[in-house]
Structure formats: C-alpha cells, structure tokens
Design an enzyme around this catalytic site. Sequence first.
Site: not given
Length: 712
Positions: A315, A344-346
């Site tokens: 992503k 997880k981080d954006k």
Amino acid sequence: MGKGVSRLNSELLCTSIYIFIPGRYRLFRVFISTLQYPVRLPLSAKAAAFSRCCFNCALNMEDLEMKSISLKRPLPDEALCCGEGTKRQKVLETNLAIYLRGKENATELSTDGQEAETEEAEEAEDDEKKLDAGNEDKVGDFGLEDGETESFADMMKHGLTEIDVGIVKFVSPHEGFSGILKERYSDFIVHEVGKDGNIIYLDDLSVPVDNEDPPIEIFSVLSSEDKQRLEDLQLFKNKETSIAIEVVEDTKEKRTVIHQAVKALFPGLETKTEDRDGKKLIVAYHTAGKKALANPRKHSWPKSRGSYCHFVLYKENKDTMDAINLLSKFLRVKPNIFSYMGTKDKRAITVQEIAVLKITAQRLAHLNKCLMNLKLGNFKYSNLPLKLGELQGNAFSIVLRNITGTDEQVEEAMNSLRDIGFINYYGMQRFGTTAVPTYLVGRAILQNNWSEVMDLILKPRPGAERDYLVKCREEWEKTKDPEAALKKLQVKRCVEGQLLRGLSMYGLKNIITAFGIIPRNNRLMYIHSYQSYVWNTMVSKRIEEYGFKAVAGDLTLKEATAVPIEEGDVDNYSIHDVVMPLPGFDVIYPKHKIGDAYKEMLAADNLDLNNMRHKVRDYSLSGAYRKIIILPQNIKWELVAYEDPKIPLVQTDVEKLEGKPLPVFLKDGKYKALKMEFSLPPSTYATMAIREILKMDTSIKNQTQLNTAWLR
C-alpha cells in the site's frame, strides 16, 4: 480554491504552501516544509513583494498535501543572509523552479501500472468518497475568517513537543545535522518481518490454481443496478426480504454463473431459481440473519482448503485500517474478517501480510484491477488467521533528503546508530498532534472519570483542526446536545462522531456504554498512550539518574521474566540488557530510586500503582517490559547525490515486478541524500532512530516553528 486548478503530485514535498484568501488577502507562497496540513495564512508585509511574483503561476494549483516532516536545524539571524542562508535560498529557488515548470509536472499522479476501474470499483470508490469527504487535507480545511491573523505556525504552538511526552535524552555525543524525512512518501518503505523471521515482499501476483474456484465471469455477470440492490439486501438497508434477478439469456449455464456470482460477491445471501409468469428468476434471500456478514457461508467453502486466504498487501500513502476498510467495501464483507500482525504508517510505502476468512485468492486478485495505490499478491491458504504482535519486526528503507551534514558527520552518526543504538522512546505519533494529547484521555479512563473523558474528546481546543470538527466542538460546548453536534460533522466515523452517536443512543448518564461504541482498539489506544507517556518519562529520569550503564536494582529479562540485577552481578550486564516496565498489575518495578518515581508519578495522577485493575475489564492494565536501548539490525547506508527532488531514490516492490530500472545516482548533484536500511523489533519507532541521527525534535510543533523562521 478556484475550479480551474490542477492537482499537485501527491508525493512531492510541499516545501511551500499556496494560500488563497478571498477579499483583501492574496494567494502567496510560504516556504514551509514541515506542516502536516495545508493552511491559509494572512499576507504579511514582508511577503507581499514575493507573493506578487508567483501569484499568476500559483493560480494553477488546486490542492496541496502537506504530509512531510522536514527535520531542519534552526538558523541564527545572520546565517539567513550569508553562508548557510545562501544555501537555503538556493534550495527554495530550486523548489520554486520545479513548480514553475508548468501543469505537466504539477499534475503527475502516482498511477503507474494501474488498469481502468470497473463499475464495481467506481461504486465502492463513490462510497469511500462519501465516507471520507472532508478527510483529505485540502486548502481551506483550516480557513481563517476575514480579519483573523493567526498563522498555522501560531496554531501549532498549542501542539506537543518531545519534552511534553518525556522524550528528552540522546544516547550518543555526535553533532546533529539537517535532513528531510518523507519528502516523498516513497522515501519511507517498510517491509514486515514475518513469524519465521523472513522479510515479507510482494513478488508474485499469480493466483493459486484451484478447481473449486468459480469462473472469472462472475465479476461481470451482474449489472451495477443488481449489485446495488443485492448489497442493500445483504446490509438490511431496506425492508425487502428477497431480490429477484431476471435471466435474460435463459440457459442452465447462465443461471449457474449468476448463482455463483451472488454467493461469491455477497456472502450473506443464498439463491434459488423460481418460475414466475413463464420466466426464470434467480431469487436472492437471507438465511442466517445479520451474523452472515461476519461469518461467510460455510458450506460453499471446500473442506480441503484452509479457511483463511493469506496475502501480501502493498500500500502507498494509506494506513492499514483504511486499506482494510476499502478492501471490505469492494468485497462487500465486514472488516473484522481480516486479521494482521501489526498496523503500518500512512505516509509511507508498506508491505505486510494479511489474512481474510473464506475469500478466495481469485476474488482478491481481481481487486488489483480496481484499486489505486494498493496491490495484493503472494496468495496462499491456511487454517489459521494472523494475530497482533506475531510479527518479528519491520525492515525499513529510508531516505533523508537534502542532508547538510558533512560525510564525516554522517559516518559518525550512522556508526553510532549501529554500535550504540538509540533510546527506545515511544514516538510522537503515539500521543496525537492537538492541544489535547491522547494520554490525558487515557489517564481519565484509568481514573474512572468519564465526564472528563467525554469533555476531553469533545471540547473545543486551540490549534489546527478541520473546519467541521471545530463547528462540532463549538456546538457541543454551546448545547451539550449530541445529536445537534453530530449534525455538524461531515465525517461521522471519527472518534468524536462515534462517541456522539453513542451519547445520543444511551444518554449523557451512560458515558461508559456510549464510549464503548468506539472500536476496541481505538479505545485502548488512549490508555496505552498513558502507559507510553509514563514509560518515556521514567526512562528519561532513569538515564538522568544513572546514565548509560547497568546498575544494581535495574531490571533484566530471563526467559520473559523480569528480575532485578544484584550488586555483585552488575559487571555481567550492559545498558542493552536493561528493561523498564509499562505500568500494570502484572509487572515489577526497579529496585532503586526509579521504582519510587513510578509510584510518585501515578500518585500525582490519582492512580494507585499497586491497583491497576479497572472496573471495566478492557481498561485493566497488566503491564509489560520494554528495552531502554535498541540496536538496529542489518544496518546499511550510503550517501547519494541527486538534482531533481521528484526522482525516486529507492525501488519499490511494484517497480521491481514491473521491471523498472534501478535509480541512477550522480557523482555530484545539487542535493545530497542519506539512504539507509535497518530492521527493528515490533513496537519500535524508526522516527526515534532518525531523531538520534539528526539530533532533532521530531514534533510537528517544533518543526513548524523552525521553518516559519525563514519568513522573518
């Protein structure tokens, strides 16, 4: 903003902000590279001359995504006029030149390798837009009324700094330098390290051969109108108990495909064939009630196949829950049938393993034709889901752009990170960015002070917030009417919206029940934030008191059990062996001054260290242990030169699959970047490793204040 404007490349660092204010304000560009949100600022006299020169070109800009963190050191006033200041000015001029090149560069979107969206995709995207309207960071979200002069930097003065959450110390003595983290979101790549210790990559998009899979025609045999009617039926959005679909080309084969399509795309429904007025109709109906949505049909899944399809999710610029919510909309299932080992981080490119209950690899692979910035692959079936915390860690590939340190300074910093490590603080993202930190809400929950919990979440707060949230908070303060405040919310699935919905359902006297409407993980985030705040503060106090060596009374782990270090054994341990507890009912505390400091800190917050059980079981804290110092593993680094801030400096998994060439680096260039790779254990913050390298406060508040100094 005007209609005739174009979208900026969503990855490019917005080292400047275009601001348009109707009336007596002009559109002008402010050189700031730290802000998380686009903002509107009043036109100052100092910037007026500069604003005129870029006014016309700026009219071609529509929206700006302010998502990068610029880690730059403050400059003395005289440095702005010569030396380092001249260098900064060249950087600013270069950034201006990039934007002035024209609409072609400004509108480049990250859509490489994506196919046209299907009708199904468009429907789900429309639904997503309705839910997320207002969630995107757009110019105008923080609009100031005419006559207001508060800048974004002024608003961010109300935010948190590292000192506010106990992040105080550095482990190494080297000198810091400047660099830009996440100038492009592709500068921050995270690969999950799986249960077996192997790094998880997206490197195979093929679908496992399975004779039990339905034919691919099922994805197009139903019209968009039929799909909408079936979805409404599945989600109980109307009073109908069944939906009839006419078979235009009446053959047994065609009817079979329609049966398969309905059952595959709508797990809550069953089908049967009926004769009505001489016509064959496929009738879809409910059999298992609302539970069918969360528990897909059992009899349609082959017994020889594992109940869960595991896949690798790639992503870009989207956090894990948003990605799963989007997948669930496209698949028309509940999000809770997905499981994963960690979030997880954006603002990053991340790769992680996901498991989903009784959805075929074929259906999942079909989404690759529909989704933007998401890719699914490496499919396999298993009998088990995934659980939070099962991962062994994360592998990071990070680029710090526009490095100002000398080669020697960079080498010293990276050698220190490899050999000494960094303090394992919980990073700033753990505590929120507004004037009401999440740990305050967590403390109120632990105190069983529910009226304060409600007040902290809903009351007006100084600082930068989206317009609809500001109006919602103002309505709440004025009326204390949850329904009236809820009407002001454009997006109702935020925490504020969920709490207000709970209050309107259960009343202001049942706050605990109303608060329970918020998803469990979101509720627990608050009390975990408080634990993190205590841990950070106590670790800083322990380092202040005893330095970076093991001392008698410190705790160390022996087979997951914490034991105090005895006086005679001190020489057998180093600071890398020492752990500190997160407060809870199932941990012990250091047997020196810091043990007493824990008690004092919690007592000051009206909490009893010896009684961390809560009336509501969810909020009882058992505690845990966390190492003080972390040594990154498999660390590598190199300095590279580049000319264009838009060029990628690392290759992604998707680019490898598409056969794109590796980035080519120059011997000399206008800019210098530090590329690094390392692995960290779970729940360890890469931003804290970057902080140790650069010796910088990573808070949005601090970075905003530093960068707006360029205007003065």
